[in-house]
Write a protein that holds these residues in place. Sequence first.
Motif, PDB file in Angstrom:
ATOM      1  N   LEU A  29      20.782  52.708  43.419  1.00  0.00           N
ATOM      2  CA  LEU A  29      21.331  51.202  43.061  1.00  0.00           C
ATOM      3  C   LEU A  29      21.834  51.014  41.756  1.00  0.00           C
TER       4      LEU A  29
ATOM      5  N   SER B  51      11.222  50.713  44.912  1.00  0.00           N
ATOM      6  CA  SER B  51      12.575  51.335  44.916  1.00  0.00           C
ATOM      7  C   SER B  51      12.504  52.427  43.938  1.00  0.00           C
TER       8      SER B  51
ATOM      9  N   VAL C  52      22.807  48.128  51.377  1.00  0.00           N
ATOM     10  CA  VAL C  52      22.030  47.436  50.630  1.00  0.00           C
ATOM     11  C   VAL C  52      22.398  45.896  51.653  1.00  0.00           C
TER      12      VAL C  52
ATOM     13  N   VAL D  19      24.081  47.804  41.489  1.00  0.00           N
ATOM     14  CA  VAL D  19      23.486  47.073  41.804  1.00  0.00           C
ATOM     15  C   VAL D  19      22.215  46.823  40.893  1.00  0.00           C
TER      16      VAL D  19
END
Length: 112
Positions: free
Chosen positions: A31, A86, A6, A36
């Motif tokens: 993530l 995503s 990332v 994240v």
Amino acid sequence: MPKLTVLPHPECAPGGAVIDVSRGTSICDALLEHGVEIEHACGKVGACTTCHVVVREGFASLNEASEAEEDMLDRAWGVERQSRLSCQAVVADGDLSVEIPRYSLNHAKENA
């Protein structure tokens, strides 16, 4: 196990991150599982653009985008040729590098 890099993002990942990801996991889930905090206003069903990422490396290793995902990406801020939602992009065997755009369009938050 594939690695997901990332790129630094001032809010979600100030120092960037490198994550080991299990095959079959969406980028969004990977993530979130590793701290994240990417937005995902629609609950990861591909009905918004808040989890938009640009895949800088490894784009070809992802599953193919559906027509519905491509239609939704047409609404994303800063969309590029290698943009994906995503929540819909599933990791296969290849390593990936993703950039989280600086801005996203969250219609639910902005129109409240």
